[in-house]
Design a protein around this motif. Structure first.
Motif, short mmCIF file in Angstrom:
data_model
loop_
_atom_site.label_atom_id
_atom_site.label_comp_id
_atom_site.label_asym_id
_atom_site.label_seq_id
_atom_site.Cartn_x
_atom_site.Cartn_y
_atom_site.Cartn_z
N ILE A 1 35.26 24.30 48.31
CA ILE A 1 35.55 25.45 49.16
C ILE A 1 36.07 25.01 50.52
N ALA A 2 35.54 23.94 51.05
CA ALA A 2 35.96 23.44 52.37
C ALA A 2 37.44 23.05 52.38
N ASP A 3 37.99 22.74 51.20
CA ASP A 3 39.39 22.34 51.11
C ASP A 3 40.33 23.53 50.90
N MET A 4 39.76 24.73 50.76
CA MET A 4 40.58 25.93 50.49
C MET A 4 41.02 26.59 51.79
N THR A 5 42.19 27.19 51.74
CA THR A 5 42.60 28.05 52.84
C THR A 5 41.80 29.35 52.72
N PHE A 6 41.82 30.16 53.76
CA PHE A 6 41.14 31.45 53.69
C PHE A 6 41.68 32.27 52.52
N GLU A 7 43.00 32.27 52.38
CA GLU A 7 43.62 33.07 51.33
C GLU A 7 43.22 32.58 49.94
N ASP A 8 43.16 31.26 49.75
CA ASP A 8 42.74 30.70 48.47
C ASP A 8 41.28 31.06 48.17
N ALA A 9 40.44 30.97 49.18
CA ALA A 9 39.03 31.30 48.99
C ALA A 9 38.85 32.77 48.66
N LEU A 10 39.61 33.62 49.31
CA LEU A 10 39.52 35.06 49.04
C LEU A 10 39.99 35.37 47.62
N ARG A 11 41.09 34.74 47.19
CA ARG A 11 41.57 34.94 45.81
C ARG A 11 40.52 34.47 44.81
N ALA A 12 39.91 33.31 45.08
CA ALA A 12 38.88 32.78 44.19
C ALA A 12 37.68 33.72 44.14
N LEU A 13 37.31 34.29 45.28
CA LEU A 13 36.21 35.25 45.32
C LEU A 13 36.54 36.49 44.51
N GLU A 14 37.76 37.01 44.67
CA GLU A 14 38.18 38.18 43.89
C GLU A 14 38.16 37.89 42.40
N ASP A 15 38.60 36.70 42.02
CA ASP A 15 38.60 36.31 40.62
C ASP A 15 37.17 36.21 40.09
N THR A 16 36.29 35.66 40.89
CA THR A 16 34.89 35.54 40.50
C THR A 16 34.27 36.91 40.28
N VAL A 17 34.55 37.84 41.18
CA VAL A 17 34.02 39.20 41.05
C VAL A 17 34.55 39.86 39.78
N ARG A 18 35.85 39.68 39.50
CA ARG A 18 36.42 40.26 38.27
C ARG A 18 35.71 39.71 37.03
N LYS A 19 35.48 38.41 37.01
CA LYS A 19 34.81 37.80 35.86
C LYS A 19 33.40 38.35 35.71
N LEU A 20 32.68 38.46 36.81
CA LEU A 20 31.32 38.97 36.74
C LEU A 20 31.29 40.44 36.31
N GLU A 21 32.23 41.22 36.82
CA GLU A 21 32.26 42.64 36.47
C GLU A 21 32.68 42.89 35.03
N SER A 22 33.39 41.94 34.45
CA SER A 22 33.85 42.13 33.07
C SER A 22 32.69 42.21 32.09
N GLY A 23 31.58 41.56 32.43
CA GLY A 23 30.43 41.57 31.55
C GLY A 23 30.58 40.67 30.33
N GLU A 24 31.63 39.88 30.30
CA GLU A 24 31.90 39.04 29.15
C GLU A 24 31.51 37.58 29.37
N VAL A 25 30.88 37.29 30.50
CA VAL A 25 30.50 35.93 30.82
C VAL A 25 29.03 35.73 30.42
N PRO A 26 28.72 34.65 29.71
CA PRO A 26 27.33 34.38 29.35
C PRO A 26 26.43 34.30 30.59
N LEU A 27 25.15 34.59 30.42
CA LEU A 27 24.22 34.66 31.54
C LEU A 27 24.21 33.39 32.39
N ASP A 28 24.12 32.21 31.78
CA ASP A 28 24.08 30.98 32.56
C ASP A 28 25.36 30.80 33.38
#
Length: 82
Positions: free
Chosen positions: A8-35
């Motif tokens: 994360i320290a190597d990411m630009t703000f924009e890269d970190a924000l995109r990664a956060l948005e992607d993470t939220v999408r994955k979590l909201e999909s409900g298709e990711v195993p619990l672990d």
């Protein structure tokens, strides 16, 4: 190296924000195993904190703008400078 593995320290703000948005999408999909969801959540929280810290730093810099008598910005002072 994909965005999930990049430090994360190597990411630009924009890269970190995109990664956060992607993470939220994955979590909201409900298709990711619990672990994997737990790991994603931890990564998302770290990304959120990094983005917030960068926004706070930017706001502090903006607040340090020095104006002349006419109210025009003339310079900036680094945050924390007397």
């Amino acid at each position: 190296m994909d965005a999930d593995a990049k430090p994360i320290a190597d990411m630009t703000f924009e890269d970190a924000l995109r990664a956060l948005e992607d993470t939220v999408r994955k979590l909201e999909s409900g298709e990711v195993p619990l672990d994997d969801s737990i790991k994603l959540y931890e990564r998302g929280e770290a990304l959120r904190k990094a983005c917030q810290a960068r926004l706070d730093a930017a706001q502090a810099k903006i607040e340090q703008i020095v104006a002349n008598a006419d109210g025009q910005a003339t310079a900036t002072k680094p945050f924390g400078e007397g």
